[in-house]
Design an enzyme around this catalytic site. Structure first.
Site, short mmCIF file in Angstrom:
data_model
loop_
_atom_site.label_atom_id
_atom_site.label_comp_id
_atom_site.label_asym_id
_atom_site.label_seq_id
_atom_site.Cartn_x
_atom_site.Cartn_y
_atom_site.Cartn_z
CB ILE A 57 -0.96 0.03 1.20
CG1 ILE A 57 -0.19 0.08 2.53
CG2 ILE A 57 -1.94 -1.13 1.16
CD1 ILE A 57 -1.03 0.45 3.72
CB SER A 123 -3.00 2.00 18.74
OG SER A 123 -2.29 1.69 19.91
CE1 TYR A 147 1.04 0.55 15.58
CE2 TYR A 147 0.44 0.67 17.89
CZ TYR A 147 0.15 0.29 16.61
OH TYR A 147 -1.03 -0.38 16.33
CE LYS A 151 -2.18 1.75 13.55
NZ LYS A 151 -3.05 1.40 12.40
CB ILE A 190 -2.79 -13.11 26.54
CG1 ILE A 190 -3.20 -12.05 27.58
CG2 ILE A 190 -3.52 -14.43 26.81
CD1 ILE A 190 -4.69 -11.76 27.61
CB ILE A 205 6.75 -9.70 33.82
CG1 ILE A 205 5.71 -10.83 33.80
CG2 ILE A 205 6.09 -8.36 34.13
CD1 ILE A 205 5.01 -11.03 35.12
NE ARG A 213 0.74 -4.37 28.43
CZ ARG A 213 1.66 -4.99 27.71
NH1 ARG A 213 1.31 -5.83 26.76
NH2 ARG A 213 2.95 -4.78 27.94
CD GLU A 279 5.56 -1.87 26.76
OE1 GLU A 279 4.65 -2.56 27.22
OE2 GLU A 279 6.57 -2.35 26.20
#
Length: 324
Positions: A57, A123, A147, A151, A190, A205, A213, A279
């Site tokens: 794209i 997001s 990111y 977005k 998960i 972790i 979250r 993060e």
């Protein structure tokens, strides 16, 4: 109704396509196979209502050439993207080219073909570090990683096509997606934990694990996306798409450990690693879902615990099928 799905070979896209076909839609898919694989749609390869194409794209010319035979286009579900903090950090050029310029190309294609609906998945990364919770759609937008920046840039482009051209757009800000769709990516927390546990590895972790979250099952996500296709009254709007609850990473890890110990007699080790750069580690990151519930009648059908059990069963069957 003819629907163009970009990123149709991906985790979400392939599941969307399966559901669209089951509901009688004609579907065209575009994917560059950067992460996805059309083999998961192989059961539908002879379906006359599905057309699978391979292309990028980020090239307007390539997109137009791939889809030169398209006559009537009713809707676009634009799922193609370089997803997540790490992939965007590792390849920022590709992230910007795909997530920003690619979104522009798909919007232009939709405009030229008079699409009646354009659905854009965004997001929670666009919010950055929340100033309050639950996070409503009116929360300030201040992404802190690439990111989130790409977005938010995509959102602004989508808004401009609504305001300037009247394209009927909807933006969905996804929570943390998990669960078994047509296939499963094992990078999300998960399924990644389930895979680690069943392979006898410790659950890793990042940080304290107290970060929360908003988890949502892929099948709930797909239902929400498809429900918008026939909603002519919903346009130029943004919705949080989540469960409206915060679940900590520690809770996820402990739930997996309890399920595997109680139902399968497997012990699971949990270890903590340093936080990942860029993060946000927020204890209670979760959405207000009042808008999507009141406007669309949306409700979550999957609990996190049921979703974990589904992934455990799926992975055990996969291991058995592969003789592991």
């Amino acid at each position: 109704m003819t629907v163009l799905v970009t990123g149709g070979a991906g985790y979400i896209g392939s599941t969307v396509i399966r559901e669209l076909l089951s509901r009688g839609y004609d579907v065209i898919s575009v994917d560059n196979l950067y992460r996805g694989d059309y083999k998961y749609l192989s059961a539908f390869k002879d379906n006359p209502h599905l057309k699978l194409t391979v292309g990028d794209i980020s090239s307007a010319g390539e997109l137009d050439n791939l889809l030169r035979d398209v006559q009537d286009l009713d809707a676009v579900i634009h799922l193609a993207a370089v997803p997540g903090l790490k992939r965007c950090l590792d390849d920022p050029g590709r992230a910007i080219l795909t997530n920003v310029y690619g979104t522009f190309n798909v919007l232009e294609f939709a405009r030229k073909h008079d699409a009646q609906k354009f659905i854009f998945p965004s997001s929670g990364a666009v919010y950055g570090v929340p100033k309050f919770t639950p996070i409503s759609e009116d929360h300030p937008l201040n992404p802190i990683n690439l990111y989130g920046v790409t977005k938010l840039s995509g959102e602004k482009l989508v808004d401009s096509y609504y305001f300037n051209y009247g394209l009927s757009t909807v933006i969905l800000r996804f929570g943390n997606i998990y669960g078994v769709g047509l296939f499963t990516y094992w990078e999300n927390v998960i399924p990644k934990f389930v895979r680690q546990a069943l392979e006898g590895k410790p659950l890793t972790i990042y940080g304290t694990g107290e970060q929360g979250r908003d988890f949502i099952h892929i099948l709930d996500v797909v239902d929400a996306i498809i429900s918008l296709l026939d909603r002519k009254d919903v346009k130029g709007e943004k919705f949080n798409l989540g469960s409206g609850k915060a679940v900590s990473v520690n809770t996820i890890a402990n739930s997996i450990s309890e399920i595997l110990r109680g139902e399968y007699g497997r012990d699971v080790k949990i270890i903590h690693l340093p936080p990942r750069k860029g993060e946000p580690y927020i204890k209670d990151f979760y959405y207000s879902t009042e808008r999507i519930r009141s406007r669309l009648g949306f409700k979550v059908h999957w609990t996190v615990k049921d979703g974990i059990k589904q992934i455990v069963t799926f992975y055990l069957e996969r291991m058995e099928g592969e003789g592991l």
